[in-house]
Design a protein around this motif. Sequence first.
Motif, short mmCIF file in Angstrom:
data_model
loop_
_atom_site.label_atom_id
_atom_site.label_comp_id
_atom_site.label_asym_id
_atom_site.label_seq_id
_atom_site.Cartn_x
_atom_site.Cartn_y
_atom_site.Cartn_z
N UNK A 117 0.81 -1.22 0.00
CA UNK A 117 0.00 0.00 0.00
C UNK A 117 0.84 1.27 0.00
N UNK A 118 2.11 1.16 0.42
CA UNK A 118 3.00 2.32 0.36
C UNK A 118 3.77 2.37 -0.95
N UNK A 119 3.48 1.44 -1.87
CA UNK A 119 4.12 1.43 -3.18
C UNK A 119 5.36 0.58 -3.27
N UNK A 120 5.86 0.08 -2.15
CA UNK A 120 7.10 -0.72 -2.20
C UNK A 120 6.86 -2.04 -2.90
N UNK A 121 7.88 -2.50 -3.61
CA UNK A 121 7.81 -3.76 -4.35
C UNK A 121 7.94 -4.92 -3.36
N UNK A 122 6.93 -5.81 -3.37
CA UNK A 122 6.89 -6.89 -2.39
C UNK A 122 7.07 -8.28 -3.02
N UNK A 123 6.74 -8.44 -4.28
CA UNK A 123 6.86 -9.77 -4.87
C UNK A 123 7.11 -9.74 -6.36
N UNK A 124 8.00 -10.63 -6.83
CA UNK A 124 8.31 -10.76 -8.25
C UNK A 124 8.33 -12.25 -8.58
N UNK A 125 7.39 -12.74 -9.37
CA UNK A 125 7.38 -14.17 -9.72
C UNK A 125 8.66 -14.58 -10.46
N UNK A 126 9.16 -15.77 -10.14
CA UNK A 126 10.31 -16.36 -10.84
C UNK A 126 11.50 -15.40 -10.87
N UNK A 127 11.79 -14.79 -9.73
CA UNK A 127 12.83 -13.76 -9.72
C UNK A 127 14.24 -14.33 -9.84
N UNK A 128 14.37 -15.68 -9.87
CA UNK A 128 15.71 -16.25 -10.00
C UNK A 128 16.35 -15.89 -11.34
N UNK A 129 15.51 -15.53 -12.32
CA UNK A 129 16.07 -15.18 -13.63
C UNK A 129 16.83 -13.85 -13.60
N UNK A 130 16.66 -13.10 -12.51
CA UNK A 130 17.40 -11.85 -12.39
C UNK A 130 18.76 -12.04 -11.72
N UNK A 131 19.07 -13.28 -11.40
CA UNK A 131 20.39 -13.64 -10.85
C UNK A 131 20.75 -12.81 -9.62
N UNK A 132 19.73 -12.47 -8.82
CA UNK A 132 19.98 -11.75 -7.59
C UNK A 132 20.31 -10.28 -7.77
N UNK A 133 20.17 -9.77 -8.98
CA UNK A 133 20.56 -8.38 -9.24
C UNK A 133 19.37 -7.43 -9.39
N UNK A 134 18.16 -7.90 -9.06
CA UNK A 134 16.99 -7.04 -9.15
C UNK A 134 16.98 -6.07 -7.96
N UNK A 135 17.03 -4.81 -8.22
CA UNK A 135 17.09 -3.79 -7.17
C UNK A 135 15.69 -3.46 -6.68
N UNK A 136 15.13 -4.33 -5.85
CA UNK A 136 13.75 -4.18 -5.39
C UNK A 136 13.51 -2.82 -4.72
#
Length: 425
Positions: A117-136
Amino acid sequence: MMSNSLLPVDGSSIDAMVKPDRAKGTLYTDPALFNEEMSRIFAKTWIWVAHESEIANPGDYKMASVGLEPVIVTRDRKSQIHVLVNRCRHRAATVCEVHKGKTNSFVCPYHGWAYALDGSLRGVPYDESYAGKLERGNLGLKSLRVEQYRGLVFATFNEDAEPLVDFLGPARKWIDLFLKQSADYPLVALGEHKFVFPGNWKIQLENTTDAYHFPLVHKTFLNVTDSETEELFDIMNKGGWVEDLGNGHSVMVMMPELVDLEEDLEAPIPHKFADLAEELRAEGHDETKVRRIVRAVGGTGFNLNLFPNLGCSAAFFRVLQPISVNATEVRHIALGMGGGPAAANQARLRIHEFFQGPMGFGSPDDSEVWDRVQHGAQGGGDLWIMLNRSLENETVGEDGQVRGDVSSELGMRTAYRQWKKLMEA
């Protein structure tokens, strides 16, 4: 909100379009100018987005717009209000399409990215494809700056905008007076209706503090209403005025006796409210409370214009939303007394429907003339829109604000002076 305009908008071109007593008709018709307005006005100043009662509890939300940007107004679990751009940070799909409701999160229907509700990113399906570099932490929904005054929620993209209280300035006095129509109950939104008229947003902006049109455009309303109401709305002969409140804001006082609803409570109760007064007495309200509620039902005796998109008009909010250079959405939000007598709120809704409702005697007539203004403005770039009524009769009021008589076009001159300031900035 960058513009794709090819128009060379600079100080000289703006000055050529807006004079102290007139404005070029191209202000209503130039698409490139409209694009610049979205960038230089709606992206830079405070825009009204909600009343706190519309998002009263944690998890409540409503959709709104800031210029052409779709936004969501939310109240998080800590009761903090946020205004978020309704656009997924992944591939730009909207994350909300329901006008208002209650939720724990917003989920993009395209790829499932989920936001709190504050806009923060809480979930990304299959995020392993980002190799841990997704800047949530950097990929939450874009958040606007938010400030409130007396339950009115404003937002802006401009982090350098002046504080809201300074932007409102002398208009705060009139907001305080407007809120007295809740009769000491919390002011709440009872519901809304909306429509689109085929005209520029500034045509509607001009209307809220334009008394000159009232006995002409709304003659049918005056003909079908009761004699008591007809006398009340004899606004051209009541000693009212229009006042410049700075920053594009203005107020039009139509009925000076109804500026402060807590004054002169001993005045006779209008005959049309006699049955309501008896019902309130029967419910156990004392006479002072009965009179305060009855005064509140009728609304205030003035219209307040808050530049660029909110009108506090007698007993409702009028919100304008630009769609394109020749299309504007108007929302009318009926207001009532939270926890107040049901009979009083019903009476307010019936009055609202009679004049402002879709089948009422006010909005359809206004929409017709707004349409005609837009149509007539197509007549050529040399057309001037006259804004000089009562220019020579301005005075300075008790608060040091410039005033004109009730039919003055001072409100329009005030708005275009702010328009010019922002467009030249």
